[in-house]
Design a protein around this motif. Sequence first.
Motif, mmCIF file in Angstrom:
data_model
loop_
_atom_site.group_PDB
_atom_site.id
_atom_site.type_symbol
_atom_site.label_atom_id
_atom_site.label_comp_id
_atom_site.label_asym_id
_atom_site.label_seq_id
_atom_site.Cartn_x
_atom_site.Cartn_y
_atom_site.Cartn_z
ATOM 1 N N LEU A 87 0.543 -0.877 -0.114
ATOM 2 C CA LEU A 87 0.106 0.002 0.273
ATOM 3 C C LEU A 87 0.993 1.263 -0.198
ATOM 4 N N GLN A 88 2.187 1.275 0.574
ATOM 5 C CA GLN A 88 2.595 1.864 0.953
ATOM 6 C C GLN A 88 3.436 2.728 -0.662
ATOM 7 N N ASP A 89 3.636 1.769 -1.560
ATOM 8 C CA ASP A 89 4.187 2.096 -2.765
ATOM 9 C C ASP A 89 4.307 0.771 -3.752
ATOM 10 N N PRO A 90 2.446 1.049 -4.015
ATOM 11 C CA PRO A 90 2.013 -0.114 -4.698
ATOM 12 C C PRO A 90 2.759 -0.344 -6.429
ATOM 13 N N LEU A 91 3.632 0.720 -7.050
ATOM 14 C CA LEU A 91 3.901 0.889 -8.315
ATOM 15 C C LEU A 91 5.493 -0.008 -7.781
ATOM 16 N N ALA A 92 5.607 0.335 -6.834
ATOM 17 C CA ALA A 92 6.838 -0.685 -6.408
ATOM 18 C C ALA A 92 7.345 -2.012 -6.658
ATOM 19 N N ALA A 93 5.705 -2.252 -6.019
ATOM 20 C CA ALA A 93 5.831 -3.370 -5.469
ATOM 21 C C ALA A 93 5.492 -4.172 -6.597
ATOM 22 N N ILE A 94 4.439 -3.871 -7.746
ATOM 23 C CA ILE A 94 4.164 -4.757 -9.128
ATOM 24 C C ILE A 94 5.496 -5.121 -9.763
ATOM 25 N N ASN A 95 6.064 -3.470 -9.635
ATOM 26 C CA ASN A 95 7.364 -3.862 -10.068
ATOM 27 C C ASN A 95 8.807 -5.468 -10.198
ATOM 28 N N THR A 96 8.902 -4.865 -8.242
ATOM 29 C CA THR A 96 9.703 -6.268 -7.854
ATOM 30 C C THR A 96 8.899 -7.598 -8.608
ATOM 31 N N ASN A 97 7.994 -7.342 -8.077
ATOM 32 C CA ASN A 97 7.114 -9.051 -8.417
ATOM 33 C C ASN A 97 6.744 -9.113 -9.546
ATOM 34 N N VAL A 98 6.215 -8.498 -10.562
ATOM 35 C CA VAL A 98 6.109 -8.735 -11.774
ATOM 36 C C VAL A 98 7.339 -8.502 -12.812
ATOM 37 N N ARG A 99 8.432 -8.172 -12.761
ATOM 38 C CA ARG A 99 8.988 -7.564 -13.342
ATOM 39 C C ARG A 99 10.422 -8.327 -12.778
ATOM 40 N N GLY A 100 10.610 -8.100 -11.405
ATOM 41 C CA GLY A 100 11.749 -9.287 -11.153
ATOM 42 C C GLY A 100 11.196 -10.729 -11.088
ATOM 43 N N THR A 101 10.222 -11.066 -11.236
ATOM 44 C CA THR A 101 9.230 -12.459 -12.130
ATOM 45 C C THR A 101 10.520 -13.076 -12.701
ATOM 46 N N GLU A 102 9.808 -11.760 -14.054
ATOM 47 C CA GLU A 102 10.274 -11.430 -15.613
ATOM 48 C C GLU A 102 12.002 -12.286 -15.599
ATOM 49 N N VAL A 103 13.017 -10.953 -15.308
ATOM 50 C CA VAL A 103 14.006 -10.880 -15.215
ATOM 51 C C VAL A 103 14.337 -12.580 -15.142
ATOM 52 N N VAL A 104 14.033 -12.943 -13.290
ATOM 53 C CA VAL A 104 14.542 -14.466 -13.273
ATOM 54 C C VAL A 104 13.614 -15.328 -14.140
ATOM 55 N N LEU A 105 12.581 -15.907 -14.711
ATOM 56 C CA LEU A 105 12.555 -16.296 -15.731
ATOM 57 C C LEU A 105 12.496 -16.043 -17.132
ATOM 58 N N GLY A 106 13.077 -15.354 -17.191
ATOM 59 C CA GLY A 106 13.952 -15.032 -18.499
ATOM 60 C C GLY A 106 15.341 -15.808 -18.750
ATOM 61 N N LEU A 107 16.027 -15.521 -18.096
ATOM 62 C CA LEU A 107 17.383 -15.689 -17.658
ATOM 63 C C LEU A 107 17.102 -17.534 -17.385
ATOM 64 N N ALA A 108 16.282 -17.606 -16.651
ATOM 65 C CA ALA A 108 16.162 -19.483 -16.612
ATOM 66 C C ALA A 108 15.750 -20.130 -18.035
ATOM 67 N N PHE A 109 15.334 -19.181 -18.422
ATOM 68 C CA PHE A 109 14.780 -19.161 -20.419
ATOM 69 C C PHE A 109 16.275 -19.775 -20.796
ATOM 70 N N LYS A 110 16.928 -18.476 -21.217
ATOM 71 C CA LYS A 110 18.086 -18.337 -21.918
ATOM 72 C C LYS A 110 19.420 -18.974 -21.371
ATOM 73 N N TYR A 111 19.195 -19.307 -20.127
ATOM 74 C CA TYR A 111 20.074 -20.486 -19.963
ATOM 75 C C TYR A 111 20.013 -21.864 -19.579
ATOM 76 N N TRP A 112 18.637 -22.413 -20.214
ATOM 77 C CA TRP A 112 17.630 -23.640 -19.898
ATOM 78 C C TRP A 112 17.779 -23.893 -18.281
#
Length: 161
Positions: A86-111
């Motif tokens: 609630l204090q920073d919803p945009l940061a929470a969305i960024n961390t949860n969505v973009r952060g997961t995208e980063v992790v999954l993207g690299l996992a996919f890239k390197y299998w």
Amino acid sequence: MRVIVTGGAGYIGSHLVDALIKQGDEVLVIDNLSTGKIENLRHLLGQPAFHFINDSILNEPLLERFVPSMDRIYHLAAAVGVRNVLQDPLAAINTNVRGTEVVLGLAFKYWKRVVLASSDKASSIGVRNMPGAIVITLILCCARSRATGRVRPTTPPLEAA
């Protein structure tokens, strides 16, 4: 096995790290300590099989330095807690969505295999009807067809506890 645990300084993450170290794995924890605590990992500092980096999963170049040499990624990092969201919803969305995208993207890239963890509060699969239930082992994998080059998600069967 060499593994990364994002969010490894949190309550669940630190217990996972303890179990992985106990079974002989080499563990790299990446955690920005926004909700996790270094005290949860202090007993592991200095052990040769344990490594800690105080940084965010949004730091893609950092993750890219380590993911290729790992066998598996346990992704627990998230912006959690009603007050924090609630204090920073945009940061929470960024961390949860973009952060997961980063992790999954690299996992996919390197299998690399990824284990995602989540509480029942983030799930819509009927777990809410089971008081106190926590979903902590949803394993997501990708398989590429050698014939077509297409990628399809695969989910191995979950074993009964």
